[in-house]
Design an enzyme around this catalytic site. Structure first.
Site, PDB file in Angstrom:
ATOM      1  N   MET A 102     -15.147  24.714 -23.408  1.00 17.01           N
ATOM      2  CA  MET A 102     -15.069  24.085 -22.104  1.00 17.01           C
ATOM      3  C   MET A 102     -15.959  24.911 -21.193  1.00 17.01           C
ATOM      4  O   MET A 102     -15.697  26.091 -20.945  1.00 17.01           O
ATOM      5  CB  MET A 102     -13.626  24.061 -21.574  1.00 17.01           C
ATOM      6  CG  MET A 102     -13.510  23.357 -20.233  1.00 17.01           C
ATOM      7  SD  MET A 102     -11.814  22.938 -19.742  1.00 17.01           S
ATOM      8  CE  MET A 102     -11.141  24.565 -19.404  1.00 17.01           C
ATOM      9  N   SER A 103     -17.029  24.295 -20.733  1.00 19.23           N
ATOM     10  CA  SER A 103     -18.050  25.028 -19.978  1.00 19.23           C
ATOM     11  C   SER A 103     -17.484  25.604 -18.690  1.00 19.23           C
ATOM     12  O   SER A 103     -16.446  25.155 -18.185  1.00 19.23           O
ATOM     13  CB  SER A 103     -19.228  24.107 -19.655  1.00 19.23           C
ATOM     14  OG  SER A 103     -19.824  23.617 -20.828  1.00 19.23           O
ATOM     15  N   ALA A 104     -18.185  26.584 -18.164  1.00 21.23           N
ATOM     16  CA  ALA A 104     -17.793  27.184 -16.895  1.00 21.23           C
ATOM     17  C   ALA A 104     -17.772  26.114 -15.808  1.00 21.23           C
ATOM     18  O   ALA A 104     -18.653  25.250 -15.744  1.00 21.23           O
ATOM     19  CB  ALA A 104     -18.757  28.296 -16.519  1.00 21.23           C
TER      20      ALA A 104
END
Length: 387
Positions: free
Chosen positions: A62-64
């Site tokens: 889950m990307s920043a």
């Protein structure tokens, strides 16, 4: 914690519009990271690993939140739009659903069934079951539902397959973390004729695309702790000769030019060096003095047979604090250093500002000879030019 994250993203300039702010304020991010702490879920600049491969490498995250916000701002999604996300996780699709509203539609696709199952479960749990989750190789897009007003790609893409362009509306936009010569930038492309023209770009770090769209890249180990990486087929990597070159005394050349905006400078160098690669070195090799500190995070290198040159820097108040320079090794060290140094001066004189580059993508074979700043890909060519 969610409100604090939104405030932080506003303060960092990642969120600049009210629709994106409202989406981040509404979606419970922690519901999409059930194994993470609340602190990790709502850290503005932190990622949450969803899956690793058998070697322990991250293959889905889950990307920043910072990067997701920037890409959503690049996309300029509006209510009622039809949006395709390639590379699923659930959270970003929920943000998009908030922005497009009840009249819009969101499709999210991933090649990994574990990821799509997880995304479906999290979306349902968080109340976003209107998002369509598809198990598919992103290389082919999702024709069932095309054309899309927006396509967002959330894995580092080495190329732009024809399906992504054909699946866009005439006024459509694609936001993609595009990897060119080992560098990745999130580029917002609009259609221009049969190709694409960039409207903005920014730094990005994503796990690589899997499946048919996986990167064509070479990585070679010169010695323990020192590696070279390139996806340019024209670059010859003579590992034995290049390793031997590092045993020879270093040649230093200083440009007299200021060193700042390192991400913009890195992009310029990578696309203008005639034989580009990225030099990586471990801390213990740097401590031994074999290579300089910039190689720790990867630095643009110019290689030619048994010689190598790469960028460095030093303190110099006359150039505003830091001065850019070149370190070179090998029998062609002098000529490589001269060429590299001239590029540093050209950048400082003509292009030293943010957003100076323009990306174009043409789904056509590479011309011969290849123009400056043009990189051949599997389905077409990427050209990056500077104003």
């Amino acid at each position: 914690m969610r409100a604090a994250m939104v405030n932080s993203l506003r303060g960092q300039g990642a969120i600049t519009s009210e629709p994106v702010a409202a989406a981040f304020a509404a979606v419970p991010r922690h519901r999409f990271a059930p194994d993470a702490t609340l602190e990790a879920s709502y850290a503005p600049n932190g990622t949450v690993v969803a899956k690793r491969d058998e070697h322990g490498l991250e293959i889905s995250v889950m990307s920043a939140a910072h990067l997701q916000a920037v890409m959503l701002e690049q996309a300029q999604i509006e209510p009622g739009m039809k949006v395709l996300e390639i590379g699923s996780g659930g959270y970003n699709a929920a943000l998009i659903q908030e922005i497009v509203g009840p009249q819009g539609s969101v499709t999210t696709a991933d090649i990994d069934k574990d990821i799509t199952d997880r995304a479906s479960a999290c979306l349902t749990d968080a109340g976003y079951d209107r998002v369509k989750v598809v198990l598919a190789d992103g290389e082919a897009g999702v024709p069932d539902g095309a054309p899309y007003d927006r396509i967002l790609v959330t894995a580092a893409a080495w190329d732009i397959p024809p399906a992504w362009i054909s699946d866009l509306t005439e006024q459509g936009r694609i936001v993609v973390p595009l990897t060119v010569c080992g560098l990745t930038r999130s580029v917002a492309f609009d259609r221009e004729g049969t190709g694409l023209l960039s409207r903005s770009y920014c730094l990005a770090r994503f796990v690589p695309m899997q499946g048919e769209g996986a990167a064509e890249e070479r990585k070679v180990l010169l010695r323990e702790g020192i590696a070279l990486q390139t996806d340019d087929p024209r670059v010859v990597l003579n590992t034995t000769a290049l390793d031997q070159a590092l045993n020879e005394p270093r040649l230093e050349r200083w440009s007299g030019a200021a060193y700042d905006l390192p991400d913009e400078l890195e992009l310029y160098l990578t696309l203008n060096l005639p034989e580009p690669a990225r030099l990586h070195a471990a801390q213990h090799v740097i401590d031994q003095g074999v290579v300089a500190a910039p190689a720790l995070l990867g630095v643009p290198a110019l290689v030619s047979e048994g010689s190598i040159a790469y960028r460095t820097r030093r303190e110099n108040e006359d150039t505003g604090g830091l001065e850019s320079g070149v370190i070179a090794h090998g029998p062609q060290a002098e000529s490589l250093a001269e060429h590299y140094t001239e590029l540093l001066r050209t950048w400082a004189r003509d292009h030293r500002r943010r957003g100076a580059a323009t990306f174009r993508y043409l789904p056509t074979p590479a011309p011969t000879p290849l123009p400056q700043g043009t990189v051949p890909k599997r389905h077409g060519t990427v050209t990056v030019s500077w104003n």
